[in-house]
Design a protein around this motif. Structure first.
Motif, PDB file in Angstrom:
ATOM      1  N   GLY A  45     -37.563  40.338  -2.541  1.00 42.99           N
ATOM      2  CA  GLY A  45     -38.879  40.196  -1.919  1.00 42.99           C
ATOM      3  C   GLY A  45     -39.821  41.317  -2.307  1.00 42.99           C
ATOM      4  O   GLY A  45     -40.986  41.075  -2.652  1.00 42.99           O
ATOM      5  N   HIS A  49     -43.271  40.904  -4.456  1.00 37.06           N
ATOM      6  CA  HIS A  49     -44.571  41.353  -3.948  1.00 37.06           C
ATOM      7  C   HIS A  49     -45.231  42.339  -4.912  1.00 37.06           C
ATOM      8  O   HIS A  49     -46.447  42.297  -5.113  1.00 37.06           O
ATOM      9  CB  HIS A  49     -44.431  41.982  -2.569  1.00 37.06           C
ATOM     10  N   GLU A  52     -46.562  40.342  -7.715  1.00 31.46           N
ATOM     11  CA  GLU A  52     -47.739  39.613  -7.229  1.00 31.46           C
ATOM     12  C   GLU A  52     -48.979  40.512  -7.266  1.00 31.46           C
ATOM     13  O   GLU A  52     -50.048  40.095  -7.721  1.00 31.46           O
ATOM     14  CB  GLU A  52     -47.474  39.127  -5.800  1.00 31.46           C
ATOM     15  N   SER A 130     -46.144  34.623  -5.390  1.00 27.67           N
ATOM     16  CA  SER A 130     -46.390  34.736  -3.945  1.00 27.67           C
ATOM     17  C   SER A 130     -45.506  33.757  -3.170  1.00 27.67           C
ATOM     18  O   SER A 130     -44.929  34.114  -2.129  1.00 27.67           O
ATOM     19  CB  SER A 130     -47.867  34.467  -3.647  1.00 27.67           C
ATOM     20  N   ARG A 131     -45.388  32.532  -3.680  1.00 27.73           N
ATOM     21  CA  ARG A 131     -44.514  31.555  -3.025  1.00 27.73           C
ATOM     22  C   ARG A 131     -43.051  32.012  -3.083  1.00 27.73           C
ATOM     23  O   ARG A 131     -42.301  31.853  -2.122  1.00 27.73           O
ATOM     24  CB  ARG A 131     -44.677  30.173  -3.659  1.00 27.73           C
ATOM     25  N   ASP A 134     -42.533  34.712  -0.533  1.00 29.31           N
ATOM     26  CA  ASP A 134     -42.445  34.126   0.808  1.00 29.31           C
ATOM     27  C   ASP A 134     -41.045  33.574   1.072  1.00 29.31           C
ATOM     28  O   ASP A 134     -40.509  33.714   2.175  1.00 29.31           O
ATOM     29  CB  ASP A 134     -43.485  33.020   0.986  1.00 29.31           C
ATOM     30  N   ARG A 135     -40.456  32.949   0.074  1.00 30.77           N
ATOM     31  CA  ARG A 135     -39.092  32.416   0.232  1.00 30.77           C
ATOM     32  C   ARG A 135     -38.092  33.559   0.439  1.00 30.77           C
ATOM     33  O   ARG A 135     -37.206  33.472   1.289  1.00 30.77           O
ATOM     34  CB  ARG A 135     -38.677  31.585  -0.987  1.00 30.77           C
ATOM     35  N   ASP A 137     -38.729  36.513   1.634  1.00 28.33           N
ATOM     36  CA  ASP A 137     -38.980  37.088   2.958  1.00 28.33           C
ATOM     37  C   ASP A 137     -38.399  36.206   4.062  1.00 28.33           C
ATOM     38  O   ASP A 137     -37.803  36.707   5.022  1.00 28.33           O
ATOM     39  CB  ASP A 137     -40.478  37.283   3.191  1.00 28.33           C
ATOM     40  N   GLY A 138     -38.572  34.899   3.922  1.00 27.59           N
ATOM     41  CA  GLY A 138     -37.998  33.977   4.909  1.00 27.59           C
ATOM     42  C   GLY A 138     -36.485  34.044   4.919  1.00 27.59           C
ATOM     43  O   GLY A 138     -35.849  34.048   5.985  1.00 27.59           O
TER      44      GLY A 138
END
Length: 183
Positions: A45, A49, A52, A130-131, A134-135, A137-138
């Motif tokens: 993650g 980032h 990104e 970015s997607r 997000d994955r 991080d989730g």
């Protein structure tokens, strides 16, 4: 308090009334594995980032370059228009100069299109990263929740918490892995 200063106080190895819980080792091992997976998801993650942000910076630089070319385009176009509107003494020289500036405007227009496309590519790649982030991080969040739920097993001695924690952790792994396969 009747102890002398400096005497060692020993803790009992097994508290009174303590019964070995047969799932202590597997639950502890599960917690350790989940902790390592959390660290991996966190690392992925953070790297996503960072990438990104770098792509956003590159896209912003491209758009700044585009704007500079656009300003220069308008300056050159204004000169060409001015040369076309004047009634100079040497019409051939003015016409040649105007033609030179008109070719420059064509070049700037072409450059702007290339720069714009490159900036859009950077933005598209940034959106993908970015997607992915997000994955990751989730997945990290789900792994952390699974780890906490598993640790509740050691306090409550209820196997259901272990199963629930492993399930949430597995969902976290799957979520994080989907970030690797986004294209």
């Amino acid at each position: 308090m009747g102890e002398k200063a400096g005497e060692d106080f020993e803790l009992p190895e097994v508290p009174e009334g303590h019964q070995d819980y047969r799932y202590t080792l597997p639950v502890s091992l599960t917690i350790s594995i989940l902790a390592v997976l959390v660290a991996g998801a966190t690392l992925l993650g953070h790297r996503a980032h960072t990438e990104e942000l770098l792509l956003q910076s590159r896209a912003t630089d491209q758009w700044s370059y585009y704007q500079a070319k656009n300003i220069r385009f308008h300056e050159v176009q204004s000169i060409a228009d001015l040369l076309g509107a004047l009634a100079p003494a040497d019409k051939e020289k003015t016409a040649a100069l105007r033609e030179k500036y008109l070719k420059e405007t064509e070049r700037y227009e072409s450059d702007k299109e290339d720069i714009s496309e490159k900036a859009k590519e950077f933005e598209k790649e940034r959106d993908l990263i970015s997607r992915r982030a997000d994955r990751f991080d989730g997945g990290e969040a789900l792994l952390e929740v699974g780890l906490v739920i598993c640790s509740i097993t050691l306090l409550t001695r209820r196997r259901l918490f272990w199963v629930g924690g492993v399930s949430v952790g597995a969902l976290g792994v799957v979520t994080a892995l989907t970030g690797l396969f986004l294209h």
